[in-house]
Design an enzyme around this catalytic site. Structure first.
Site, short mmCIF file in Angstrom:
data_model
loop_
_atom_site.label_atom_id
_atom_site.label_comp_id
_atom_site.label_asym_id
_atom_site.label_seq_id
_atom_site.Cartn_x
_atom_site.Cartn_y
_atom_site.Cartn_z
N ASP A 37 0.87 -1.17 0.00
CA ASP A 37 0.00 0.00 0.00
C ASP A 37 0.91 1.24 0.00
O ASP A 37 1.44 1.61 -1.05
CB ASP A 37 -0.89 -0.11 1.26
CG ASP A 37 -2.09 0.79 1.24
OD1 ASP A 37 -2.01 1.86 0.62
OD2 ASP A 37 -3.11 0.45 1.85
N PHE A 70 -11.08 -0.31 -0.55
CA PHE A 70 -10.88 -1.07 0.70
C PHE A 70 -11.16 -2.54 0.42
O PHE A 70 -12.30 -2.96 0.34
CB PHE A 70 -11.81 -0.54 1.79
CG PHE A 70 -11.33 -0.89 3.16
CD1 PHE A 70 -11.01 -2.21 3.51
CD2 PHE A 70 -11.17 0.10 4.13
CE1 PHE A 70 -10.55 -2.53 4.77
CE2 PHE A 70 -10.71 -0.22 5.41
CZ PHE A 70 -10.40 -1.53 5.72
N ARG A 123 -10.90 -12.27 6.67
CA ARG A 123 -9.69 -12.91 6.14
C ARG A 123 -10.02 -14.24 5.48
O ARG A 123 -9.31 -14.69 4.58
CB ARG A 123 -8.69 -13.17 7.28
CG ARG A 123 -8.09 -11.93 7.91
CD ARG A 123 -6.91 -12.32 8.79
NE ARG A 123 -6.53 -11.30 9.75
CZ ARG A 123 -5.68 -10.29 9.52
NH1 ARG A 123 -5.14 -10.16 8.33
NH2 ARG A 123 -5.37 -9.43 10.46
C1 PRP Z 1 -0.93 -4.93 5.83
C2 PRP Z 1 -0.25 -5.79 4.77
C3 PRP Z 1 1.11 -5.21 4.68
C4 PRP Z 1 0.90 -3.75 5.03
C5 PRP Z 1 0.91 -2.94 3.78
O1 PRP Z 1 -0.65 -5.45 7.08
O2 PRP Z 1 -0.23 -7.15 5.13
O3 PRP Z 1 2.00 -5.80 5.61
O4 PRP Z 1 -0.37 -3.64 5.66
O5 PRP Z 1 0.71 -1.60 4.06
P1 PRP Z 1 1.80 -0.48 3.75
O6 PRP Z 1 2.33 -0.73 2.38
O7 PRP Z 1 0.99 0.81 3.82
O8 PRP Z 1 2.84 -0.52 4.81
P2 PRP Z 1 -1.45 -5.05 8.40
O9 PRP Z 1 -0.66 -4.00 9.15
O10 PRP Z 1 -2.86 -4.67 8.04
O11 PRP Z 1 -1.41 -6.38 9.26
P3 PRP Z 1 -2.03 -7.83 8.93
O12 PRP Z 1 -1.23 -8.39 7.77
O13 PRP Z 1 -1.78 -8.60 10.19
O14 PRP Z 1 -3.48 -7.67 8.61
#
Ligand code: PRP
Length: 179
Positions: free
Chosen positions: A102, A151, A164
């Site tokens: 992201d 989203f 999930r």
């Molecule tokens: C999500 C995804 C990535 C990160 C990407 O993890 O799995 O690790 O966000 O976002 P970024 O590019 O803005 O850093 P999240 O923190 O939601 O945790 P999860 O995988 O446990 O749901």
């Protein structure tokens, strides 16, 4: 759960087809190399399980759990390791397995952290990429799908720890997360 979705973005069939392609490509690229695939928990769990079963060369798997420091500071890029790798990655060919890139801040942290452990190589595979949201210049080496800035949930991705377990990627209705 299904009532909370505005639409299906990627069907199970589309995901399966693309994951098989990625697995074949990774199998070719890493033939003869000591490969370790690192699942970034929790979101990459489902992708990791399916992708590794499409890779036809020997590999090791390991896991890292990380968390940004509170939802409000996510954009700061400050990341905390909740669970570290079991094994050394020194001199090994490392593939980071992510569900989504992201802002790229999580990945930037991971690349910096894992690079310091002196792997033979370090690459990234992500199922989803949202290039429109990028805050730092970082690009995955393997990418399943570019997606729009919506989203998304399912196939490992959550909202408030739910969704999930959907077997496909859906777009959440705005009223669900704007409550
Ligand atoms: C999500 C995804 C990535 C990160 C990407 O993890 O799995 O690790 O966000 O976002 P970024 O590019 O803005 O850093 P999240 O923190 O939601 O945790 P999860 O995988 O446990 O749901």
């Amino acid at each position: 759960m299904l009532n909370d979705l505005a639409k299906v973005l990627l069907t199970k069939e589309q995901i399966d087809t693309r994951v098989a392609e990625l697995g074949a490509q990774i199998s070719r690229d890493y033939a003869g190399k000591d490969l370790v695939a690192i699942c970034i928990l929790k979101g990459a769990l489902h992708f990791m399980a399916d992708l590794t079963r499409q890779i036809t060369i020997p590999l090791s798997i390991d896991f890292m759990a990380i968390s940004s420091y509170g939802a409000g500071t996510k954009t700061s890029g400050v990341v905390r390791i909740l669970q570290d790798l079991d094994s050394s990655i020194a001199d090994r060919h490392v593939l980071i397995v992510e569900d989504i890139v992201d802002s790229g801040l999580t990945l930037k942290y991971l690349v910096d952290n894992l690079s310091s452990r002196r792997p033979a190589s370090l690459k990234i595979v992500t199922l989803l990429d949202k290039p429109a949201r990028r805050a730092v210049a970082i690009a995955p080496h393997y990418n399943g799908f570019d997606i729009p800035d919506e989203f998304v949930v399912g196939y490992g991705l959550d909202y408030d720890e739910k969704y999930r377990n959907l077997p496909f990627i859906g777009v959440l209705k705005p009223e669900i997360y704007q409550k």
